[in-house]
Design an enzyme around this catalytic site. Structure first.
Site, PDB file in Angstrom:
ATOM      1  N   GLU A  82      -7.173  26.389 -14.313  1.00  0.00           N
ATOM      2  CA  GLU A  82      -5.907  26.720 -13.662  1.00  0.00           C
ATOM      3  C   GLU A  82      -5.825  28.237 -13.469  1.00  0.00           C
ATOM      4  O   GLU A  82      -6.370  28.994 -14.275  1.00  0.00           O
ATOM      5  CB  GLU A  82      -4.771  26.186 -14.565  1.00  0.00           C
ATOM      6  CG  GLU A  82      -3.366  26.509 -14.161  1.00  0.00           C
ATOM      7  CD  GLU A  82      -2.891  25.853 -12.866  1.00  0.00           C
ATOM      8  OE1 GLU A  82      -3.562  26.041 -11.842  1.00  0.00           O
ATOM      9  OE2 GLU A  82      -1.838  25.204 -12.887  1.00  0.00           O
ATOM     10  N   ASP A 119      -1.063  32.913  -4.525  1.00  0.00           N
ATOM     11  CA  ASP A 119      -0.388  33.216  -3.256  1.00  0.00           C
ATOM     12  C   ASP A 119       1.089  33.530  -3.435  1.00  0.00           C
ATOM     13  O   ASP A 119       1.681  33.272  -4.484  1.00  0.00           O
ATOM     14  CB  ASP A 119      -0.489  32.009  -2.320  1.00  0.00           C
ATOM     15  CG  ASP A 119       0.457  30.882  -2.734  1.00  0.00           C
ATOM     16  OD1 ASP A 119       0.485  30.543  -3.939  1.00  0.00           O
ATOM     17  OD2 ASP A 119       1.186  30.355  -1.884  1.00  0.00           O
ATOM     18  N   ASP A 147       2.396  29.594 -16.804  1.00  0.00           N
ATOM     19  CA  ASP A 147       3.653  30.341 -16.813  1.00  0.00           C
ATOM     20  C   ASP A 147       4.628  29.588 -17.733  1.00  0.00           C
ATOM     21  O   ASP A 147       4.588  29.757 -18.941  1.00  0.00           O
ATOM     22  CB  ASP A 147       4.119  30.419 -15.355  1.00  0.00           C
ATOM     23  CG  ASP A 147       5.360  31.252 -15.161  1.00  0.00           C
ATOM     24  OD1 ASP A 147       5.707  32.020 -16.046  1.00  0.00           O
ATOM     25  OD2 ASP A 147       5.994  31.139 -14.084  1.00  0.00           O
ATOM     26  N   ARG A 199      -4.007  35.134  -1.058  1.00  0.00           N
ATOM     27  CA  ARG A 199      -5.025  34.493  -1.905  1.00  0.00           C
ATOM     28  C   ARG A 199      -6.360  35.233  -1.821  1.00  0.00           C
ATOM     29  O   ARG A 199      -7.171  35.171  -2.738  1.00  0.00           O
ATOM     30  CB  ARG A 199      -5.253  33.040  -1.452  1.00  0.00           C
ATOM     31  CG  ARG A 199      -4.080  32.114  -1.694  1.00  0.00           C
ATOM     32  CD  ARG A 199      -4.526  30.675  -1.557  1.00  0.00           C
ATOM     33  NE  ARG A 199      -3.425  29.748  -1.355  1.00  0.00           N
ATOM     34  CZ  ARG A 199      -2.687  29.209  -2.334  1.00  0.00           C
ATOM     35  NH1 ARG A 199      -2.929  29.512  -3.580  1.00  0.00           N
ATOM     36  NH2 ARG A 199      -1.711  28.370  -2.057  1.00  0.00           N
ATOM     37  N   LYS A 224       1.132  33.862 -18.951  1.00  0.00           N
ATOM     38  CA  LYS A 224       2.416  34.589 -19.052  1.00  0.00           C
ATOM     39  C   LYS A 224       3.217  33.933 -20.171  1.00  0.00           C
ATOM     40  O   LYS A 224       4.110  33.130 -19.910  1.00  0.00           O
ATOM     41  CB  LYS A 224       3.197  34.392 -17.754  1.00  0.00           C
ATOM     42  CG  LYS A 224       3.057  35.468 -16.729  1.00  0.00           C
ATOM     43  CD  LYS A 224       4.189  35.319 -15.712  1.00  0.00           C
ATOM     44  CE  LYS A 224       3.665  35.140 -14.330  1.00  0.00           C
ATOM     45  NZ  LYS A 224       4.715  34.985 -13.324  1.00  0.00           N
TER      46      LYS A 224
HETATM   47  P1  5GP Z   1       3.988  26.638 -14.654  1.00  0.00           P
HETATM   48  O1  5GP Z   1       4.125  25.174 -14.430  1.00  0.00           O
HETATM   49  O2  5GP Z   1       3.128  27.028 -15.824  1.00  0.00           O
HETATM   50  O3  5GP Z   1       5.336  27.320 -14.694  1.00  0.00           O
HETATM   51  O4  5GP Z   1       3.374  27.251 -13.363  1.00  0.00           O
HETATM   52  C1  5GP Z   1       2.096  27.058 -12.983  1.00  0.00           C
HETATM   53  C2  5GP Z   1       1.934  27.329 -11.512  1.00  0.00           C
HETATM   54  O5  5GP Z   1       2.982  28.166 -11.006  1.00  0.00           O
HETATM   55  C3  5GP Z   1       0.661  28.071 -11.238  1.00  0.00           C
HETATM   56  O6  5GP Z   1      -0.400  27.197 -11.028  1.00  0.00           O
HETATM   57  C4  5GP Z   1       1.007  28.855 -10.000  1.00  0.00           C
HETATM   58  O7  5GP Z   1       0.783  28.053  -8.875  1.00  0.00           O
HETATM   59  C5  5GP Z   1       2.489  29.122 -10.120  1.00  0.00           C
HETATM   60  N1  5GP Z   1       2.751  30.455 -10.663  1.00  0.00           N
HETATM   61  C6  5GP Z   1       3.251  30.777 -11.872  1.00  0.00           C
HETATM   62  N2  5GP Z   1       3.348  32.106 -12.010  1.00  0.00           N
HETATM   63  C7  5GP Z   1       2.886  32.639 -10.868  1.00  0.00           C
HETATM   64  C8  5GP Z   1       2.704  33.998 -10.405  1.00  0.00           C
HETATM   65  O8  5GP Z   1       2.978  35.005 -11.067  1.00  0.00           O
HETATM   66  N3  5GP Z   1       2.179  34.117  -9.154  1.00  0.00           N
HETATM   67  C9  5GP Z   1       1.847  33.062  -8.376  1.00  0.00           C
HETATM   68  N4  5GP Z   1       1.348  33.328  -7.173  1.00  0.00           N
HETATM   69  N5  5GP Z   1       1.997  31.793  -8.781  1.00  0.00           N
HETATM   70  C10 5GP Z   1       2.509  31.591 -10.013  1.00  0.00           C
END
Ligand code: 5GP
Length: 188
Positions: A106, A166, A110, A172, A138
């Protein structure tokens, strides 16, 4: 964070968070660690479309054990840069993972909602082992207990683009990980 490093800046980029060479060194290190940990085994690496494609392409070339590739597409974020918490499978795997050593690759973890959903879903398919490899983490925004098994960089709570990531399908192709200028968001 640092600026420049001799890399040409896209006009929308405010700051480079991770430079091309720094990323390349880390990806090589991750590939070598994985190769050591999986010695004598075969791996199936599952890339999460589309953000992980560039990371996966570079990572896999540092893996020295036999490795097969597959992909899944899930929806997590729309255009807004906030997690909806709703994860939907848009494209499933082509291969059966039962009895195989799977590593989910991945771009970024986040809130962890996407990865948690993927892991719960893939675990029901009875892989021999199931691990995760992310380029960016993060942790400050985590809403689940997911901790990547392999991670490149822990980053602060900033929205980043480049190296596969992106914003509205753009950036990207940047060779570094960058923060974009605030005015780019208001233009949308
Ligand atoms: P989560 O489900 O962990 O919150 O988020 C995962 C997805 O959110 C990642 O695969 C990505 O697509 C998007 N994402 C989370 N943080 C960022 C960021 O800082 N930049 C971008 N471009 N996408 C993010």
């Amino acid at each position: 964070m640092h600026r420049g490093c001799g890399e040409k800046l896209h006009a929308d980029v405010q700051e480079i968070m991770l430079g091309e060479d720094q990323i390349a060194r880390k990806v090589k290190e991750l590939g070598e660690r994985i190769s050591g940990d999986y010695r004598g085994k075969e791996i199936l690496m599952v890339g999460i479309l589309k953000g992980a494609v560039i990371f996966l392409a570079d990572l896999v070339r540092h893996v020295t054990v036999p490795v097969a590739l597959d992909f899944m597409a899930v929806s997590s974020y729309g255009k807004a840069s906030e997690s909806s918490g709703v994860v939907q499978i848009l494209k499933d795997l082509d291969q059966n993972i039962e009895g195989r050593h799977v590593i989910v690759v991945e771009d970024i973890v986040d809130t962890g909602l996407t990865l948690k959903y993927m892991l719960d879903n893939l675990a029901t398919r009875k892989p021999a082992s199931l691990k995760t490899c992310t380029l960016l983490d993060k942790p400050s925004r985590r809403k689940t207990d997911v901790v990547p098994d392999y991670n490149g960089f822990v980053i602060p709570d900033e929205f980043v683009v480049g190296y596969g990531l992106d914003y509205g399908e753009k950036y990207r192709n940047l060779r570094h990980i960058a923060v974009i200028k605030p005015e780019v968001y208001v233009k949308e």
